[in-house]
Design a protein around this motif. Structure first.
Motif, PDB file in Angstrom:
ATOM      1  N   GLY A 101       0.802  -1.216   0.000  1.00  0.00           N
ATOM      2  CA  GLY A 101       0.000   0.000   0.000  1.00  0.00           C
ATOM      3  C   GLY A 101       0.833   1.263   0.000  1.00  0.00           C
ATOM      4  O   GLY A 101       0.331   2.323   0.341  1.00  0.00           O
ATOM      5  N   GLN A 137       2.977   4.564  -1.248  1.00  0.00           N
ATOM      6  CA  GLN A 137       2.755   5.618  -2.230  1.00  0.00           C
ATOM      7  C   GLN A 137       4.103   6.203  -2.597  1.00  0.00           C
ATOM      8  O   GLN A 137       4.826   6.700  -1.736  1.00  0.00           O
ATOM      9  CB  GLN A 137       1.827   6.704  -1.678  1.00  0.00           C
ATOM     10  CG  GLN A 137       0.418   6.214  -1.372  1.00  0.00           C
ATOM     11  CD  GLN A 137      -0.478   7.322  -0.844  1.00  0.00           C
ATOM     12  OE1 GLN A 137      -0.107   8.484  -0.863  1.00  0.00           O
ATOM     13  NE2 GLN A 137      -1.642   6.956  -0.375  1.00  0.00           N
ATOM     14  N   HIS A 162       8.380  -0.342  -8.909  1.00  0.00           N
ATOM     15  CA  HIS A 162       7.729  -1.653  -8.926  1.00  0.00           C
ATOM     16  C   HIS A 162       8.541  -2.675  -8.133  1.00  0.00           C
ATOM     17  O   HIS A 162       7.979  -3.553  -7.455  1.00  0.00           O
ATOM     18  CB  HIS A 162       7.552  -2.120 -10.367  1.00  0.00           C
ATOM     19  CG  HIS A 162       6.727  -3.353 -10.515  1.00  0.00           C
ATOM     20  ND1 HIS A 162       7.278  -4.623 -10.568  1.00  0.00           N
ATOM     21  CD2 HIS A 162       5.379  -3.538 -10.612  1.00  0.00           C
ATOM     22  CE1 HIS A 162       6.321  -5.523 -10.690  1.00  0.00           C
ATOM     23  NE2 HIS A 162       5.158  -4.885 -10.723  1.00  0.00           N
ATOM     24  N   ASP A 193       2.538  -3.225  -5.606  1.00  0.00           N
ATOM     25  CA  ASP A 193       1.178  -2.741  -5.386  1.00  0.00           C
ATOM     26  C   ASP A 193       1.114  -1.249  -5.070  1.00  0.00           C
ATOM     27  O   ASP A 193       0.035  -0.726  -4.768  1.00  0.00           O
ATOM     28  CB  ASP A 193       0.533  -3.519  -4.233  1.00  0.00           C
ATOM     29  CG  ASP A 193       0.389  -4.996  -4.550  1.00  0.00           C
ATOM     30  OD1 ASP A 193       0.040  -5.311  -5.707  1.00  0.00           O
ATOM     31  OD2 ASP A 193       0.633  -5.827  -3.659  1.00  0.00           O
ATOM     32  N   ARG A 251       0.976   2.780  -5.254  1.00  0.00           N
ATOM     33  CA  ARG A 251       0.430   3.816  -6.130  1.00  0.00           C
ATOM     34  C   ARG A 251       1.540   4.801  -6.423  1.00  0.00           C
ATOM     35  O   ARG A 251       2.342   5.144  -5.551  1.00  0.00           O
ATOM     36  CB  ARG A 251      -0.764   4.510  -5.471  1.00  0.00           C
ATOM     37  CG  ARG A 251      -1.989   3.604  -5.359  1.00  0.00           C
ATOM     38  CD  ARG A 251      -3.194   4.364  -4.867  1.00  0.00           C
ATOM     39  NE  ARG A 251      -3.035   4.800  -3.480  1.00  0.00           N
ATOM     40  CZ  ARG A 251      -3.926   5.536  -2.837  1.00  0.00           C
ATOM     41  NH1 ARG A 251      -5.029   5.921  -3.433  1.00  0.00           N
ATOM     42  NH2 ARG A 251      -3.717   5.889  -1.587  1.00  0.00           N
ATOM     43  N   ALA A 276       3.331  -1.061 -14.336  1.00  0.00           N
ATOM     44  CA  ALA A 276       2.454  -0.945 -13.169  1.00  0.00           C
ATOM     45  C   ALA A 276       1.019  -1.232 -13.571  1.00  0.00           C
ATOM     46  O   ALA A 276       0.633  -1.054 -14.730  1.00  0.00           O
ATOM     47  CB  ALA A 276       2.553   0.450 -12.552  1.00  0.00           C
ATOM     48  N   ALA A 277       0.227  -1.703 -12.628  1.00  0.00           N
ATOM     49  CA  ALA A 277      -1.170  -2.035 -12.896  1.00  0.00           C
ATOM     50  C   ALA A 277      -1.948  -0.795 -13.306  1.00  0.00           C
ATOM     51  O   ALA A 277      -1.652   0.321 -12.869  1.00  0.00           O
ATOM     52  CB  ALA A 277      -1.801  -2.672 -11.676  1.00  0.00           C
ATOM     53  N   ARG A 278      -2.933  -0.981 -14.188  1.00  0.00           N
ATOM     54  CA  ARG A 278      -3.785   0.118 -14.643  1.00  0.00           C
ATOM     55  C   ARG A 278      -4.450   0.802 -13.445  1.00  0.00           C
ATOM     56  O   ARG A 278      -4.941   0.143 -12.531  1.00  0.00           O
ATOM     57  CB  ARG A 278      -4.853  -0.412 -15.595  1.00  0.00           C
ATOM     58  CG  ARG A 278      -5.784   0.664 -16.148  1.00  0.00           C
ATOM     59  CD  ARG A 278      -6.817   0.051 -17.074  1.00  0.00           C
ATOM     60  NE  ARG A 278      -6.203  -0.448 -18.294  1.00  0.00           N
ATOM     61  CZ  ARG A 278      -6.005   0.297 -19.381  1.00  0.00           C
ATOM     62  NH1 ARG A 278      -6.378   1.564 -19.383  1.00  0.00           N
ATOM     63  NH2 ARG A 278      -5.461  -0.232 -20.456  1.00  0.00           N
ATOM     64  N   LYS A 297      -2.918   2.610 -11.259  1.00  0.00           N
ATOM     65  CA  LYS A 297      -1.976   2.794 -10.154  1.00  0.00           C
ATOM     66  C   LYS A 297      -1.034   3.967 -10.378  1.00  0.00           C
ATOM     67  O   LYS A 297      -0.285   4.348  -9.483  1.00  0.00           O
ATOM     68  CB  LYS A 297      -1.136   1.517  -9.968  1.00  0.00           C
ATOM     69  CG  LYS A 297      -1.903   0.320  -9.434  1.00  0.00           C
ATOM     70  CD  LYS A 297      -2.187   0.451  -7.954  1.00  0.00           C
ATOM     71  CE  LYS A 297      -2.766  -0.835  -7.374  1.00  0.00           C
ATOM     72  NZ  LYS A 297      -3.010  -0.731  -5.933  1.00  0.00           N
ATOM     73  N   VAL A 298      -1.025   4.533 -11.596  1.00  0.00           N
ATOM     74  CA  VAL A 298      -0.053   5.572 -11.939  1.00  0.00           C
ATOM     75  C   VAL A 298      -0.766   6.838 -12.388  1.00  0.00           C
ATOM     76  O   VAL A 298      -1.703   6.786 -13.185  1.00  0.00           O
ATOM     77  CB  VAL A 298       0.910   5.100 -13.050  1.00  0.00           C
ATOM     78  CG1 VAL A 298       1.979   6.159 -13.306  1.00  0.00           C
ATOM     79  CG2 VAL A 298       1.562   3.786 -12.669  1.00  0.00           C
ATOM     80  N   GLU A 299      -0.313   7.953 -11.891  1.00  0.00           N
ATOM     81  CA  GLU A 299      -0.801   9.276 -12.310  1.00  0.00           C
ATOM     82  C   GLU A 299       0.395  10.091 -12.779  1.00  0.00           C
ATOM     83  O   GLU A 299       1.500   9.951 -12.242  1.00  0.00           O
ATOM     84  CB  GLU A 299      -1.471   9.983 -11.133  1.00  0.00           C
ATOM     85  CG  GLU A 299      -1.966  11.391 -11.445  1.00  0.00           C
ATOM     86  CD  GLU A 299      -2.450  12.124 -10.206  1.00  0.00           C
ATOM     87  OE1 GLU A 299      -2.782  13.316 -10.333  1.00  0.00           O
ATOM     88  OE2 GLU A 299      -2.478  11.520  -9.128  1.00  0.00           O
ATOM     89  N   GLY A 355      -2.706   9.564  -4.200  1.00  0.00           N
ATOM     90  CA  GLY A 355      -3.047   8.657  -5.300  1.00  0.00           C
ATOM     91  C   GLY A 355      -3.674   9.399  -6.450  1.00  0.00           C
ATOM     92  O   GLY A 355      -3.834  10.618  -6.430  1.00  0.00           O
TER      93      GLY A 355
END
Length: 384
Positions: free
Chosen positions: A3, A5, A64, A69, A71, A107-109, A111-113, A173
């Motif tokens: 979890g 960030q 990663h 996991d 964000r 990275a998982a869809r 999860k990234v900005e 996030g």
């Protein structure tokens, strides 16, 4: 670290573009600002954009590896990479398409900005990229420098403990940026001066639309009514822009709001003259004008820098009044080019490298995070 960030800051550079290139990236704890990982590499001959994408990939891989996991907020000073990876700009260059696909696959869809930051706030990644290029110049690869070990001895009872790192301000996030505000930038229709290519600013004769200009305004009104997206109309106070705006507003059933900051540049003694006439009478002033945004036309009180400032203020007023809406902004060559330049983050002289036809349309979308995306430039398809 489940979890977690992270903030990934990445950069790339090329000394020659293309030329000897390298990238750098850092992974930060989003809550404390602590650097958790660094990456840099000399990649040989490449362009700036390729190096920037490779820096992004390295930063995402490092994050990663720390926590799959987590964000991630990616901060880069490359407008191109940020807009393309955010999905607001298309990726057309074949060298960039596979790199963007690789970055998306790390990275998982969701999860990234992505967020643009000015270069001065991306100093660590920039430093690493330059270290990598320096290493390549010496025929070697970059190696991380050893970090000083933290002291382990207990502090004396009366000795204050060192302050904890300041937390990063408020990223929690991926944010919901909401609907962008879209400014559809319409240059006024032709006046009698337009086909003669005479300078026509805010202190000249203030001509109205010619017969062809009226036709252009009506055709534009038809096209915009067919699209059905414009929700407000704002215009420069000049007669030619008001006439153009009123033609569209009548068709859409809207009122026209006047914004003084959208008026054309004051061309001073050049008003009503052709380019050839100005070149003959005021050659030094004309050359200075095209050489510096701070230079003013002969006898004028305004430079392009001054105009850009007031056009930017007018833009900000419109964005504040119509958040999330589509607004038709009827203005002139210089203010519209300046707003496009600002949206692109381009240098001041970029305004002299744009074509803007009479009654042409541009469109810029503005997002709540401060980013802007140019969607259309000099579109005249509605006049054909």
């Amino acid at each position: 670290m489940a979890g977690a960030q992270f903030i990934v800051q990445a950069d790339g550079g090329s000394r020659g573009n293309p030329g000897p290139a390298g990238y750098g990236a850092v992974v930060l704890d989003a809550r404390t600002g602590e650097i958790l990982a660094e990456a840099a590499e000399y990649i040989g001959r490449a362009t700036n954009n390729v190096a920037e994408y490779k820096g992004l990939i390295a930063g995402l891989k490092a994050a990663h590896a720390l926590d799959p996991d987590a964000r991630i907020l990616v901060e880069m000073d490359s407008k191109l990479v940020v807009e393309q990876m955010s999905g607001r700009w298309k990726i057309k260059h074949p060298d960039m398409q596979p790199l963007a696909a690789e970055a998306r696959g790390i990275a998982a869809r969701g999860k990234v900005e992505y967020q643009w930051i000015p270069r001065e706030k991306n100093k660590e990644a920039d430093r690493l990229a330059n270290e990598a290029m320096d290493a390549g110049k010496q025929g070697r690869q970059w190696e991380p420098k050893p970090r000083a070990a933290a002291p382990v001895a207990a502090a004396a009872v009366d000795e204050p403990l060192p302050a904890a790192p300041a937390p990063r301000a408020g990223w929690a996030g991926p944010a919901d940026l909401g609907a962008p505000t879209t400014l559809v930038l319409l240059r006024h229709g032709e006046t009698p001066l337009t086909p003669l290519r005479q300078f026509s600013g805010s202190t000249g004769s203030d001509p109205g639309l010619s017969e062809k200009g009226v036709w252009q305004a009506e055709r534009t009104a038809e096209a915009l009514a067919a699209r059905g997206t414009v929700q407000a109309v704002v215009s420069s106070p000049m007669l030619r822009t008001r006439q153009t705006a009123e033609a569209v507003a009548r068709r859409l059933g809207l009122d026209v709001r006047i914004e003084e900051g959208l008026r054309e540049l004051d061309f001073g003694d050049w008003e009503g003259l052709t380019y050839a006439e100005v070149l003959e009478r005021h050659p030094d002033d004309l050359n200075a004008f095209f050489g510096s945004a701070k230079a003013k036309p002969t006898g004028s009180a305004e430079s392009l820098t001054t105009l850009t400032h007031r056009a930017g203020q007018a833009r900000d007023k419109i964005l504040a009044r119509y958040p999330g809406r589509t607004v038709l902004v009827v203005s002139h060559v210089s203010p519209i080019k300046s707003l496009v330049r600002l949206a692109l983050g381009a240098p001041p002289d970029a305004v002299h490298r744009m074509e803007l036809s009479a009654a042409s349309l541009c469109a810029v979308q503005y997002y709540s995070d401060g980013n802007a995306s140019l969607r259309l430039l000099n579109d005249t398809s509605h006049l054909r």
